[in-house]
Design an enzyme around this catalytic site. Structure first.
Site, PDB file in Angstrom:
ATOM      1  N   GLY A   9       0.977  -1.264  -0.080  1.00 26.64           N
ATOM      2  CA  GLY A   9       0.077   0.266   0.029  1.00 26.64           C
ATOM      3  C   GLY A   9       1.030   1.238  -0.087  1.00 26.64           C
ATOM      4  O   GLY A   9       1.996   1.232   0.187  1.00 26.64           O
ATOM      5  N   LEU A  11       1.374   3.624   2.389  1.00 26.12           N
ATOM      6  CA  LEU A  11       2.061   3.780   3.733  1.00 26.12           C
ATOM      7  C   LEU A  11       3.063   2.664   3.670  1.00 26.12           C
ATOM      8  O   LEU A  11       4.281   3.107   4.139  1.00 26.12           O
ATOM      9  CB  LEU A  11       1.320   3.919   4.713  1.00 26.12           C
ATOM     10  CG  LEU A  11       2.031   3.854   5.989  1.00 26.12           C
ATOM     11  CD1 LEU A  11       2.666   5.220   6.230  1.00 26.12           C
ATOM     12  CD2 LEU A  11       1.143   3.911   7.305  1.00 26.12           C
ATOM     13  N   ASP A  35      -3.658 -12.764   5.231  1.00 22.78           N
ATOM     14  CA  ASP A  35      -5.027 -12.183   5.228  1.00 22.78           C
ATOM     15  C   ASP A  35      -5.356 -11.726   6.484  1.00 22.78           C
ATOM     16  O   ASP A  35      -5.758 -12.471   7.517  1.00 22.78           O
ATOM     17  CB  ASP A  35      -6.005 -13.075   4.654  1.00 22.78           C
ATOM     18  CG  ASP A  35      -7.348 -12.698   4.768  1.00 22.78           C
ATOM     19  OD1 ASP A  35      -7.705 -11.307   5.344  1.00 22.78           O
ATOM     20  OD2 ASP A  35      -8.256 -13.143   4.337  1.00 22.78           O
ATOM     21  N   ILE A  36      -5.071 -10.560   7.068  1.00 23.38           N
ATOM     22  CA  ILE A  36      -5.151 -10.175   8.455  1.00 23.38           C
ATOM     23  C   ILE A  36      -6.815 -10.480   9.261  1.00 23.38           C
ATOM     24  O   ILE A  36      -6.529 -10.391  10.330  1.00 23.38           O
ATOM     25  CB  ILE A  36      -4.717  -8.714   8.745  1.00 23.38           C
ATOM     26  CG1 ILE A  36      -5.499  -7.699   8.075  1.00 23.38           C
ATOM     27  CG2 ILE A  36      -3.380  -8.547   8.529  1.00 23.38           C
ATOM     28  CD1 ILE A  36      -5.366  -6.077   8.399  1.00 23.38           C
ATOM     29  N   ALA A  59      -4.581  -1.617   5.813  1.00 27.82           N
ATOM     30  CA  ALA A  59      -5.837  -0.919   6.206  1.00 27.82           C
ATOM     31  C   ALA A  59      -6.783  -0.881   5.102  1.00 27.82           C
ATOM     32  O   ALA A  59      -6.346  -1.010   3.821  1.00 27.82           O
ATOM     33  CB  ALA A  59      -5.652   0.535   6.632  1.00 27.82           C
ATOM     34  N   THR A 101      -4.563   7.470  11.600  1.00 37.21           N
ATOM     35  CA  THR A 101      -5.092   8.749  10.670  1.00 37.21           C
ATOM     36  C   THR A 101      -5.514   9.666  11.426  1.00 37.21           C
ATOM     37  O   THR A 101      -6.203   9.734  12.616  1.00 37.21           O
ATOM     38  CB  THR A 101      -6.152   8.029   9.774  1.00 37.21           C
ATOM     39  OG1 THR A 101      -6.541   9.295   8.774  1.00 37.21           O
ATOM     40  CG2 THR A 101      -7.228   7.693  10.241  1.00 37.21           C
ATOM     41  N   ASP A 102      -5.332  10.945  10.907  1.00 37.19           N
ATOM     42  CA  ASP A 102      -5.788  12.157  11.572  1.00 37.19           C
ATOM     43  C   ASP A 102      -7.512  12.295  11.436  1.00 37.19           C
ATOM     44  O   ASP A 102      -8.035  12.932  12.006  1.00 37.19           O
ATOM     45  CB  ASP A 102      -5.431  13.222  10.942  1.00 37.19           C
ATOM     46  CG  ASP A 102      -5.502  13.495   9.576  1.00 37.19           C
ATOM     47  OD1 ASP A 102      -6.132  12.594   8.800  1.00 37.19           O
ATOM     48  OD2 ASP A 102      -5.149  14.683   8.946  1.00 37.19           O
ATOM     49  N   TYR A 127     -14.855   5.860   8.777  1.00 33.43           N
ATOM     50  CA  TYR A 127     -13.248   5.359   8.300  1.00 33.43           C
ATOM     51  C   TYR A 127     -12.739   5.717   9.595  1.00 33.43           C
ATOM     52  O   TYR A 127     -11.803   4.729  10.316  1.00 33.43           O
ATOM     53  CB  TYR A 127     -13.105   5.974   7.079  1.00 33.43           C
ATOM     54  CG  TYR A 127     -11.314   6.020   7.049  1.00 33.43           C
ATOM     55  CD1 TYR A 127     -10.731   4.765   6.532  1.00 33.43           C
ATOM     56  CD2 TYR A 127     -10.626   6.993   7.027  1.00 33.43           C
ATOM     57  CE1 TYR A 127      -9.405   4.512   6.452  1.00 33.43           C
ATOM     58  CE2 TYR A 127      -9.007   6.801   7.105  1.00 33.43           C
ATOM     59  CZ  TYR A 127      -8.626   5.588   6.849  1.00 33.43           C
ATOM     60  OH  TYR A 127      -7.161   5.428   6.620  1.00 33.43           O
ATOM     61  N   LYS A 131     -10.535   3.369  12.318  1.00 34.85           N
ATOM     62  CA  LYS A 131      -8.905   3.499  12.524  1.00 34.85           C
ATOM     63  C   LYS A 131      -8.534   4.116  14.072  1.00 34.85           C
ATOM     64  O   LYS A 131      -7.616   3.882  14.592  1.00 34.85           O
ATOM     65  CB  LYS A 131      -8.532   4.533  11.513  1.00 34.85           C
ATOM     66  CG  LYS A 131      -8.538   3.936  10.112  1.00 34.85           C
ATOM     67  CD  LYS A 131      -7.567   2.916   9.798  1.00 34.85           C
ATOM     68  CE  LYS A 131      -6.258   3.516   9.973  1.00 34.85           C
ATOM     69  NZ  LYS A 131      -5.141   2.270   9.663  1.00 34.85           N
TER      70      LYS A 131
END
Length: 134
Positions: A9, A11, A35-36, A59, A101-102, A127, A131
């Site tokens: 991804g 990140l 596969d988480i 994510a 994430t913010d 979202y 997170k």
């Protein structure tokens, strides 16, 4: 040994570059390797690898879709998947570094500076809610 989830991804790719620059040994995974969302597969993979550090970058990131059609997948990956990684990390004694994430804060409402990890959270959308790791 370092384990990097979500290594393909945005990140994860940046983190791989940083680890490569430092000459650090790591294993990078994506959904094809681990596969988480599958608790037993995640536990088995991490127990076999026994990393010292896990950078959890995997994510669901389709922010707009998380409000509707992707809500179930968002929950499955960002909540259940993260829980599976955290439980496996605890089992093997690995340090878990979770990149959030913010969106877990009221974005844009802070007057000065950057958000800090101890700032009050109030997810701005679905979202952001998924997170927010507790």
């Amino acid at each position: 040994m370092i384990l990097l989830t979500g290594g393909n991804g945005q990140l994860g790719t940046e983190l791989r570059h940083l680890l490569d620059e430092q000459g650090l040994e790591y294993v990078s995974t994506d959904a094809g390797e681990m596969d988480i969302t599958d608790a037993s597969q995640t536990m088995a993979f991490i127990k076999e690898l026994t990393p010292d550090i896990i950078y959890h970058c995997a994510a669901y990131t389709a922010v707009d879709k998380a409000e509707g059609e992707g809500k179930e997948l968002d929950e499955k990956i960002n909540v259940d998947g993260t829980r599976n990684v955290a439980e496996a990390a605890k089992e093997v004694g690995a340090t878990l570094i979770y990149i959030s994430t913010d969106y877990v804060f009221l974005m844009g409402r802070k007057k000065e500076g950057v958000y800090k990890t101890d700032d009050q959270t109030n997810p701005l959308n679905e979202y952001g809610r998924t997170k927010l790791f507790r």
